[in-house]
Scaffold this motif. Structure first.
Motif, PDB file in Angstrom:
ATOM      1  N   ALA A 145       0.815  -1.213   0.000  1.00 39.68           N
ATOM      2  CA  ALA A 145       0.000   0.000   0.000  1.00 39.68           C
ATOM      3  C   ALA A 145       0.850   1.265   0.000  1.00 39.68           C
ATOM      4  O   ALA A 145       0.424   2.297  -0.499  1.00 39.68           O
ATOM      5  N   SER A 146       2.051   1.198   0.548  1.00 42.15           N
ATOM      6  CA  SER A 146       2.858   2.407   0.654  1.00 42.15           C
ATOM      7  C   SER A 146       3.951   2.524  -0.409  1.00 42.15           C
ATOM      8  O   SER A 146       4.379   3.629  -0.726  1.00 42.15           O
ATOM      9  N   LYS A 147       4.395   1.423  -0.974  1.00 39.10           N
ATOM     10  CA  LYS A 147       5.453   1.488  -1.983  1.00 39.10           C
ATOM     11  C   LYS A 147       5.096   2.357  -3.186  1.00 39.10           C
ATOM     12  O   LYS A 147       5.957   3.076  -3.688  1.00 39.10           O
ATOM     13  N   PRO A 148       3.861   2.335  -3.676  1.00 41.40           N
ATOM     14  CA  PRO A 148       3.539   3.213  -4.818  1.00 41.40           C
ATOM     15  C   PRO A 148       3.743   4.703  -4.517  1.00 41.40           C
ATOM     16  O   PRO A 148       3.960   5.493  -5.436  1.00 41.40           O
ATOM     17  N   LEU A 149       3.687   5.095  -3.256  1.00 41.21           N
ATOM     18  CA  LEU A 149       3.928   6.499  -2.915  1.00 41.21           C
ATOM     19  C   LEU A 149       5.343   6.916  -3.290  1.00 41.21           C
ATOM     20  O   LEU A 149       5.577   8.056  -3.673  1.00 41.21           O
ATOM     21  N   ASN A 150       6.276   5.999  -3.171  1.00 38.26           N
ATOM     22  CA  ASN A 150       7.661   6.307  -3.517  1.00 38.26           C
ATOM     23  C   ASN A 150       7.778   6.712  -4.986  1.00 38.26           C
ATOM     24  O   ASN A 150       8.529   7.616  -5.327  1.00 38.26           O
ATOM     25  N   ASP A 151       7.012   6.054  -5.845  1.00 36.50           N
ATOM     26  CA  ASP A 151       7.040   6.399  -7.271  1.00 36.50           C
ATOM     27  C   ASP A 151       6.358   7.730  -7.548  1.00 36.50           C
ATOM     28  O   ASP A 151       6.645   8.369  -8.559  1.00 36.50           O
ATOM     29  N   ALA A 152       5.477   8.152  -6.669  1.00 35.79           N
ATOM     30  CA  ALA A 152       4.764   9.414  -6.860  1.00 35.79           C
ATOM     31  C   ALA A 152       5.589  10.615  -6.414  1.00 35.79           C
ATOM     32  O   ALA A 152       5.268  11.749  -6.767  1.00 35.79           O
ATOM     33  N   VAL A 153       6.643  10.391  -5.655  1.00 34.22           N
ATOM     34  CA  VAL A 153       7.497  11.488  -5.194  1.00 34.22           C
ATOM     35  C   VAL A 153       8.334  11.967  -6.374  1.00 34.22           C
ATOM     36  O   VAL A 153       9.008  11.169  -7.027  1.00 34.22           O
ATOM     37  N   GLY A 154       8.288  13.253  -6.641  1.00 34.62           N
ATOM     38  CA  GLY A 154       8.978  13.798  -7.800  1.00 34.62           C
ATOM     39  C   GLY A 154      10.482  13.892  -7.650  1.00 34.62           C
ATOM     40  O   GLY A 154      11.207  13.879  -8.633  1.00 34.62           O
ATOM     41  N   SER A 155      10.970  13.971  -6.437  1.00 31.37           N
ATOM     42  CA  SER A 155      12.396  14.117  -6.211  1.00 31.37           C
ATOM     43  C   SER A 155      13.146  12.825  -6.511  1.00 31.37           C
ATOM     44  O   SER A 155      12.654  11.730  -6.263  1.00 31.37           O
ATOM     45  N   LYS A 156      14.356  12.963  -7.035  1.00 32.83           N
ATOM     46  CA  LYS A 156      15.213  11.792  -7.214  1.00 32.83           C
ATOM     47  C   LYS A 156      15.917  11.456  -5.905  1.00 32.83           C
ATOM     48  O   LYS A 156      16.470  10.378  -5.749  1.00 32.83           O
ATOM     49  N   ASP A 157      15.923  12.398  -4.974  1.00 35.57           N
ATOM     50  CA  ASP A 157      16.552  12.205  -3.668  1.00 35.57           C
ATOM     51  C   ASP A 157      15.526  11.592  -2.723  1.00 35.57           C
ATOM     52  O   ASP A 157      14.852  12.279  -1.968  1.00 35.57           O
ATOM     53  N   LYS A 158      15.394  10.282  -2.805  1.00 37.26           N
ATOM     54  CA  LYS A 158      14.446   9.568  -1.973  1.00 37.26           C
ATOM     55  C   LYS A 158      15.005   8.182  -1.698  1.00 37.26           C
ATOM     56  O   LYS A 158      15.898   7.714  -2.404  1.00 37.26           O
ATOM     57  N   GLU A 159      14.496   7.565  -0.657  1.00 33.97           N
ATOM     58  CA  GLU A 159      14.963   6.234  -0.280  1.00 33.97           C
ATOM     59  C   GLU A 159      13.781   5.437   0.243  1.00 33.97           C
ATOM     60  O   GLU A 159      13.027   5.911   1.086  1.00 33.97           O
ATOM     61  N   LEU A 160      13.618   4.246  -0.260  1.00 33.57           N
ATOM     62  CA  LEU A 160      12.549   3.360   0.197  1.00 33.57           C
ATOM     63  C   LEU A 160      13.154   2.352   1.163  1.00 33.57           C
ATOM     64  O   LEU A 160      14.075   1.622   0.812  1.00 33.57           O
ATOM     65  N   VAL A 161      12.654   2.360   2.384  1.00 34.76           N
ATOM     66  CA  VAL A 161      13.151   1.456   3.418  1.00 34.76           C
ATOM     67  C   VAL A 161      11.950   0.744   4.017  1.00 34.76           C
ATOM     68  O   VAL A 161      10.930   1.369   4.300  1.00 34.76           O
ATOM     69  N   THR A 162      12.046  -0.553   4.190  1.00 39.41           N
ATOM     70  CA  THR A 162      10.965  -1.310   4.812  1.00 39.41           C
ATOM     71  C   THR A 162      11.467  -1.993   6.076  1.00 39.41           C
ATOM     72  O   THR A 162      12.638  -2.369   6.171  1.00 39.41           O
ATOM     73  N   TYR A 163      10.587  -2.101   7.037  1.00 39.11           N
ATOM     74  CA  TYR A 163      10.860  -2.784   8.298  1.00 39.11           C
ATOM     75  C   TYR A 163       9.699  -3.718   8.592  1.00 39.11           C
ATOM     76  O   TYR A 163       8.546  -3.370   8.318  1.00 39.11           O
ATOM     77  N   PRO A 164       9.972  -4.877   9.160  1.00 38.61           N
ATOM     78  CA  PRO A 164       8.901  -5.832   9.453  1.00 38.61           C
ATOM     79  C   PRO A 164       8.149  -5.483  10.744  1.00 38.61           C
ATOM     80  O   PRO A 164       8.202  -6.205  11.731  1.00 38.61           O
ATOM     81  N   VAL A 165       7.491  -4.340  10.731  1.00 43.12           N
ATOM     82  CA  VAL A 165       6.681  -3.901  11.874  1.00 43.12           C
ATOM     83  C   VAL A 165       5.346  -3.396  11.349  1.00 43.12           C
ATOM     84  O   VAL A 165       5.230  -3.036  10.178  1.00 43.12           O
TER      85      VAL A 165
END
Length: 53
Positions: free
Chosen positions: A4-24
């Motif tokens: 549900a949240s990963k698609p938000l990363n693609d919607a961010v216009g900046s190239k300066d972004k990082e996708l991090v996941t935690y099992p919580v």
């Protein structure tokens, strides 16, 4: 839910972004001891590294 949240990363216009996941869950991301030890410091460092002092 990461799916549900990963698609938000693609919607961010900046190239300066990082996708991090935690099992919580959604509450664990802010209230767990792991969050306080690992997640919050990582987020803070990411923001501090990019802040204009």
């Amino acid at each position: 839910v990461p799916a549900a949240s990963k698609p938000l990363n693609d919607a961010v216009g900046s190239k300066d972004k990082e996708l991090v996941t935690y099992p919580v869950g959604h509450a664990g991301i802010v209230a767990s001891s792991r969050s306080q030890k690992e997640i919050a410091p990582k987020v803070a460092k990411w923001l501090l590294d990019r802040s204009k002092n």
